[in-house]
Design a protein around this motif. Structure first.
Motif, PDB file in Angstrom:
ATOM      1  N   LEU A  54       0.816  -1.206   0.000  1.00 57.72           N
ATOM      2  CA  LEU A  54       0.000   0.000   0.000  1.00 57.72           C
ATOM      3  C   LEU A  54       0.855   1.264   0.000  1.00 57.72           C
ATOM      4  O   LEU A  54       0.418   2.306  -0.493  1.00 57.72           O
ATOM      5  CB  LEU A  54      -0.936   0.009   1.215  1.00 57.72           C
ATOM      6  CG  LEU A  54      -2.175  -0.877   1.114  1.00 57.72           C
ATOM      7  CD1 LEU A  54      -3.106  -0.617   2.282  1.00 57.72           C
ATOM      8  CD2 LEU A  54      -2.913  -0.646  -0.193  1.00 57.72           C
ATOM      9  N   THR A 371       0.308  -6.226   6.910  1.00 58.25           N
ATOM     10  CA  THR A 371      -0.107  -6.951   5.713  1.00 58.25           C
ATOM     11  C   THR A 371      -1.624  -7.016   5.579  1.00 58.25           C
ATOM     12  O   THR A 371      -2.140  -7.321   4.504  1.00 58.25           O
ATOM     13  CB  THR A 371       0.468  -8.381   5.736  1.00 58.25           C
ATOM     14  OG1 THR A 371       1.852  -8.335   6.078  1.00 58.25           O
ATOM     15  CG2 THR A 371       0.353  -9.054   4.378  1.00 58.25           C
ATOM     16  N   GLN A 374      -3.179  -4.594   2.978  1.00 55.85           N
ATOM     17  CA  GLN A 374      -2.779  -5.031   1.642  1.00 55.85           C
ATOM     18  C   GLN A 374      -3.660  -6.187   1.179  1.00 55.85           C
ATOM     19  O   GLN A 374      -4.151  -6.193   0.044  1.00 55.85           O
ATOM     20  CB  GLN A 374      -1.315  -5.464   1.653  1.00 55.85           C
ATOM     21  CG  GLN A 374      -0.880  -6.170   0.377  1.00 55.85           C
ATOM     22  CD  GLN A 374       0.497  -6.780   0.496  1.00 55.85           C
ATOM     23  OE1 GLN A 374       1.485  -6.089   0.388  1.00 55.85           O
ATOM     24  NE2 GLN A 374       0.558  -8.087   0.725  1.00 55.85           N
TER      25      GLN A 374
END
Length: 635
Positions: A54, A371, A374
């Motif tokens: 991102l 994470t 994402q």
């Protein structure tokens, strides 16, 4: 020559799709300091890296003047001609990491900069979740100075402008949360004027020393534009205090978010017992409430927005009519929230696979905070790329597959996507209030014997900390100090001991067993915070700890942490600490909308700030005074 305009169709397409994904996931990407970014000419952008893929997406989508950013990729990926074309067209340049010749290592970087291009990289080396910036590596400094050296040795082969480094801090209001905000702040550009003479000199070790100095300057700029806490407890306590001072969602101006957050971090990092004598107790109450909110899947903003009567006080024995009244009130408010649902029902049904897939993606990396967003975005985007074409074909079929029908179908799909984004925020907030209201109702209605005991509650009163990232270089101990360490680096200090991370964290209990504990913890946190600020107010002009850059900005001062000159001046490069006055900090917070609580006599005026008397709860401390909202304080 300038490469301000993006001339590569593939890159424009990727940025367009990424922009749609960013708009659908985040409420806003606020760009601060865009005037620090040159419109053209060679630049190296050094950005923080705390949210995986991102970060480059945010950086590229929100970069000023829509300049195309070139990212480093392994040189081996460019061996295939087709792959090489795709990588170059999408904004990637090769880096030969195996080469010991830095001119070869940075060949692709030098080529991009020589045409006036912009190269973006993440000098921390990896994406991670920590309470502060942990490391800044030397790659950006080497690339900038090697290009400067190449430019001097090859006059006339590149644009006449010198390269500059532009630091960029990407800060998320809640980096794993759907519909949160992003702040991207660009720091002061760094020129090579102060470093190139030392880098070009023939003295042994001079180039490396110049690189270290430049890296330290980059690190300082990144720290000044981001949020940095000494440990997790301090960061979590500051977050909880921020949520109590600004109870409504998105009530903080994003321009002030980083400065407000760092100010609170500094307050809770103070060790001055004269100014903040009960800091440990205050932090314990804030951390307990923060952890219980996480465990119960509630938020302070939602709790503060619920229009519930005092008959829901878990310390008041409610009669049956009172409970029936409460049930009717909640039913009324729930129906009011559901009235808006028909206007959002079709977008909700169509996008339900997106929400489900995003949730599945986050579950796969439940313990990797950097994470989760994402995966949510990637899984959701893949779902959209399946849903929208199918929706387009369905609409096109209604128009008999004509050319005009194709245009109308595509336009309707676009309007549908925009409508969904416009409608999601209000409905998302109403859905959270609806779910929270019924969780609280059920939690208060169930028998008290169903509540978790204080002994069983203990694991849920300490916030979980992310596991340490194995790719982070931990600060060196005094007995093992590398001579090449950054001199007086802002991030080169001893960490707190890392908590042991359990392989299997305790299973989250049903929220109904935690509700009473959450309400009790809320009033204890508010009372503790009110006492903390009352003590600060009485301190007046006494000094409190502050980050050096905030001390300079808001009229404080800095002092050397080591030996200083006889006249008290601070030498260049010397480690320093900053201070601000307690009165100035309180004024600063109030001007930015903080509803600072204060203690006083009498019953609590806030329906949701509930006393813990009579319930068998005890904190093992003396009785806390009660809180009176400033709006209702008549004294």
């Amino acid at each position: 020559m300038s490469s301000s305009s993006d001339t590569k169709p593939l890159h424009r397409l990727i940025r367009f799709i990424s922009g749609l994904a960013v708009d659908s996931f985040f409420t806003e990407v606020r760009v601060i300091g865009g005037e620090n970014v040159p419109r053209d000419g060679p630049i190296i952008v050094t950005a923080t890296h705390h949210n995986m893929m991102l970060d480059p997406v945010i950086l590229s989508v929100g970069f000023p003047y829509r300049r195309m950013l070139n990212y480093w990729s392994k040189a081996t990926l460019f061996g295939n001609p087709i792959m090489s074309f795709i990588l170059y067209s999408s904004g990637n340049i090769p880096v030969d990491r195996k080469s010991k010749d830095r001119q070869v290592l940075f060949k692709g970087t030098i080529k991009a900069l020589s045409t006036g291009g912009a190269v973006a990289l993440f000098p921390e080396g990896t994406s991670y979740t920590e309470p502060r910036i942990m490391q800044v590596k030397d790659g950006a400094a080497w690339a900038a100075l090697e290009y400067t050296k190449w430019l001097q040795e090859n006059p006339g082969k590149a644009c006449a402008q010198d390269v500059m480094i532009v630091p960029a801090a990407i800060v998320y209001t809640n980096k794993s949360k759907y519909r949160s905000g992003v702040i991207m702040e660009f720091g002061r550009p760094i020129t090579m004027d102060q470093y190139k003479d030392q880098f070009f000199s023939g003295e042994e070790g001079a180039p490396r020393a110049a690189v270290k100095r430049l890296t330290s300057a980059i690190e300082t700029e990144l720290i000044e534009t981001s949020i940095n806490a000494p440990d997790w407890d301090t960061l979590y306590a500051a977050r909880m205090a921020r949520d109590l001072l600004w109870e409504q969602e998105r009530s903080i101006n994003l321009d002030d978010f980083v400065v407000i957050s760092q100010t609170l971090v500094d307050l809770f990092s103070s060790q001055d017992q004269d100014v903040t004598p009960k800091l440990k107790s205050v932090k314990r109450h804030l951390l307990g409430y923060y952890s219980l909110l996480q465990s119960s899947s509630l938020t302070n903003s939602v709790l503060s927005s619920l229009p519930l009567p005092r008959s829901l006080d878990p310390n008041t024995s409610a009669t049956v009519p009172s409970r029936l009244y409460t049930l009717l009130l909640l039913t009324r408010d729930s129906i009011s929230a559901l009235i808006q649902l028909p206007f959002f029902f079709i977008p909700l049904v169509v996008h339900s696979p997106v929400y489900i897939m995003g949730r599945i993606g986050a579950k796969l990396v439940e313990h990797e905070e950097e994470t989760q967003a994402q995966n949510k975005l990637a899984f959701g985007l893949i779902s959209l790329l399946l849903i929208y074409p199918a929706f387009f074909v369905f609409l096109w079929a209604l128009f008999s597959y004509t050319r005009l029908g194709a245009f109308l179908a595509a336009f309707m799909v676009y309007l549908f996507a925009v409508y969904h984004i416009k409608m999601i925020d209000g409905n998302y907030e109403r859905a959270k209030r609806f779910i929270a209201a019924w969780r609280v109702l059920v939690g208060v209605w169930v028998p008290k014997r169903w509540d978790l005991s204080l002994a069983a509650l203990s694991p849920y009163t300490n916030p979980r900390t992310p596991p340490p990232n194995p790719w982070i270089e931990r600060p060196r101990t005094p007995n093992n100090t590398d001579a090449t360490a950054h001199p007086h680096s802002p991030t080169d200090f001893k960490l707190q001991e890392e908590p042991q991370v359990k392989a299997r964290p305790p299973r989250r209990p049903p929220s109904r067993r935690l509700v009473r504990h959450v309400l009790r913890s809320r009033v204890e946190a508010i009372n503790a915070l009110a006492g903390f600020f009352d003590q600060l107010a009485r301190s007046g002009e006494q000094k409190v700890k502050a980050s050096p850059h905030l001390a300079k900005t808001f009229g404080g001062g800095i002092v050397a942490t080591g030996r200083s000159a006889a006249d008290g001046s601070v030498a260049v490069g010397q480690a320093v600490e900053g201070w601000r006055t307690a009165a100035e900090v309180i004024t600063f917070l109030k001007k930015r909308g903080a509803n600072i609580p204060t203690l006083g006599r009498g019953p609590l005026q806030d329906d949701w700030a509930l006393s813990s008397e009579g319930e068998g709860y005890t904190t093992g401390e003396e009785k806390e005074p009660v809180w009176i909202s400033p709006a209702t304080d008549k004294q």
